[in-house]
Design an enzyme around this catalytic site. Structure first.
Site, PDB file in Angstrom:
ATOM      1  N   CYS A 113      42.335  23.569  13.475  1.00  0.00           N
ATOM      2  CA  CYS A 113      42.832  24.905  13.102  1.00  0.00           C
ATOM      3  C   CYS A 113      43.516  25.622  14.259  1.00  0.00           C
ATOM      4  O   CYS A 113      44.242  26.590  14.043  1.00  0.00           O
ATOM      5  CB  CYS A 113      41.676  25.755  12.608  1.00  0.00           C
ATOM      6  SG  CYS A 113      40.756  24.948  11.296  1.00  0.00           S
ATOM      7  N   HIS A 253      43.330  32.811  12.501  1.00  0.00           N
ATOM      8  CA  HIS A 253      43.112  31.649  11.640  1.00  0.00           C
ATOM      9  C   HIS A 253      42.177  32.073  10.507  1.00  0.00           C
ATOM     10  O   HIS A 253      41.183  32.757  10.730  1.00  0.00           O
ATOM     11  CB  HIS A 253      42.480  30.511  12.450  1.00  0.00           C
ATOM     12  CG  HIS A 253      41.947  29.432  11.554  1.00  0.00           C
ATOM     13  ND1 HIS A 253      42.740  28.829  10.612  1.00  0.00           N
ATOM     14  CD2 HIS A 253      40.712  28.888  11.425  1.00  0.00           C
ATOM     15  CE1 HIS A 253      42.004  27.951   9.946  1.00  0.00           C
ATOM     16  NE2 HIS A 253      40.771  27.971  10.420  1.00  0.00           N
ATOM     17  N   ASN A 283      41.251  27.924   3.561  1.00  0.00           N
ATOM     18  CA  ASN A 283      41.469  27.550   4.961  1.00  0.00           C
ATOM     19  C   ASN A 283      42.524  26.441   4.999  1.00  0.00           C
ATOM     20  O   ASN A 283      42.274  25.332   4.526  1.00  0.00           O
ATOM     21  CB  ASN A 283      40.134  27.076   5.550  1.00  0.00           C
ATOM     22  CG  ASN A 283      40.250  26.607   6.989  1.00  0.00           C
ATOM     23  OD1 ASN A 283      41.342  26.424   7.511  1.00  0.00           O
ATOM     24  ND2 ASN A 283      39.108  26.399   7.627  1.00  0.00           N
TER      25      ASN A 283
END
Ligand code: ACO
Length: 326
Positions: A113, A253, A283
């Protein structure tokens, strides 16, 4: 001194939307659990024939168009991904001919990420050193194909998408003020794919035991995520002699809305100044920051001159922060 600027941005998400109600039909989960624990309501899922490099290519083309640059202008292609087309070659190499960039250097960044911020930071160094004028940085993820659709502890969290930026020595605004990168591999097994590499090569047994999918100890990651994102932001602000009051927008994020609420509190940044779109994408790992950033640019929340903090956390473990004066 040469400055490095984010000159153009582009994103792409696959057409198909999968809601929490769709998960309820195939898994022991509820919309209520997913929304309360994560903030996620739906995510995009790639079409069967699509691969990660296709999504990255769409986003990259849009970023190049937005920046007003052509194939000849691009000096380097970087792809951040934790869901590559293949282990070999890199997704950047698969993407390269689709973008007409044959012969130009291309490589992947594996920082989960944090990959987009890692990628922009690498591009920043190449531009500031004078070696390259335009670096194309892509964050592309097809995470729904990397998770076990029977593992409710992770499959409901992830989504597919891509974002890209042209980092350039030219352009108005978008100046990269600084960045900080960190990693701690001692926590590698908190989020990993156990089999398929040299540590556990693929066998019938590894497939039967479903060891080729993402495995995550979410609860343990949660606390580390909040602390590390807050710490790296403070470190960066100190390095730039700025205080958190100078941040106009936080584009973090998007892993969990509760992580973002805790982060905003720690940084003393008002919640309205945090760009959150996890409810519609889940996500998307290395794609989540450009997807959120692009949205806030297009709905005119972010204005020229605003200071924007990108901050991320992910598998590795990796974490990073970067500030852009838009
Ligand atoms: N539906 C219903 N129940 C579920 C589900 C689900 N989808 N998933 C787990 N549960 C259950 C568990 O079995 C557990 O039940 P039990 O108490 O009977 O054992 C209960 O819910 C609580 O589980 P926890 O894991 O403790 O739930 P938590 O509140 O921690 O939320 C989550 C889990 C959402 C994963 C959270 O911990 C999180 O967001 N962690 C951080 C994730 C992260 O930042 N990852 C790194 C970035 S991702 C990347 O790099 C690709």
């Amino acid at each position: 001194m040469i400055e490095a600027k984010i000159r153009g941005l582009g994103t792409y998400v696959p057409e198909r939307v999968m809601t929490n109600a769709d998960w309820e039909k195939i898994l022991d989960t509820t919309d209520e659990w997913i929304v309360q624990r994560t903030g996620i309501r739906e995510r995009h899922v790639a079409a069967p024939k699509e691969v990660t490099s296709d999504m990255g290519t769409h986003a990259a083309r849009r970023a190049m168009e937005d920046a007003g640059v052509s194939e000849e202008d691009i000096d380097l292609l970087i792809c951040a991904t934790a869901s590559p087309d293949t282990l070999l070659p890199s997704t950047a190499c698969w993407m390269q001919p689709k973008l007409g960039l044959e012969g130009k250097p291309a490589f992947d960044i594996s920082a989960a990420c944090s990959g987009f911020v890692y990628g922009i930071t690498v591009a920043d160094q190449f531009v500031k050193s004078g070696q390259y004028n335009n670096v194309l940085v892509v964050g592309a993820e097809m995470l729904t194909r990397m998770v076990d659709w029977q593992d409710r502890s992770i499959c409901v969290l992830l989504g597919d998408g891509a974002g890209a930026a042209v980092v350039s020595s030219q352009g108005e605004g978008g100046r990269i003020l600084g960045s900080r990168l960190h990693a701690d591999g001692t926590y590698g097994e908190l989020l990993w794919i156990p089999a398929g590499g040299t540590r556990m090569p693929p066998t019938l047994e590894t497939v039967e035991k479903r060891l080729h999918y993402y495995t995550m100890r979410g609860n343990e990651l949660f606390k580390i995520a909040v602390k590390s994102m807050a710490d790296v932001t403070k470190e960066l602000l100190e390095g730039l002699a700025m205080d958190s009051g100078a941040i106009d927008w936080v584009v973090p994020h998007q892993a969990n809305v509760r992580i973002l609420q805790a982060l905003a509190k720690r940084l003393r940044v008002p919640w309205e100044r945090v760009v959150v779109n996890i409810e519609r994408y889940g996500n998307t790992s290395a794609a989540s920051i450009p997807l959120a950033f692009d949205e806030a640019l297009h709905d005119d929340r972010i204005k020229r001159g605003d200071n924007i903090l990108f901050v991320s956390f992910g598998g590795g473990l990796t974490w990073s922060a970067l500030i852009v004066e838009w």
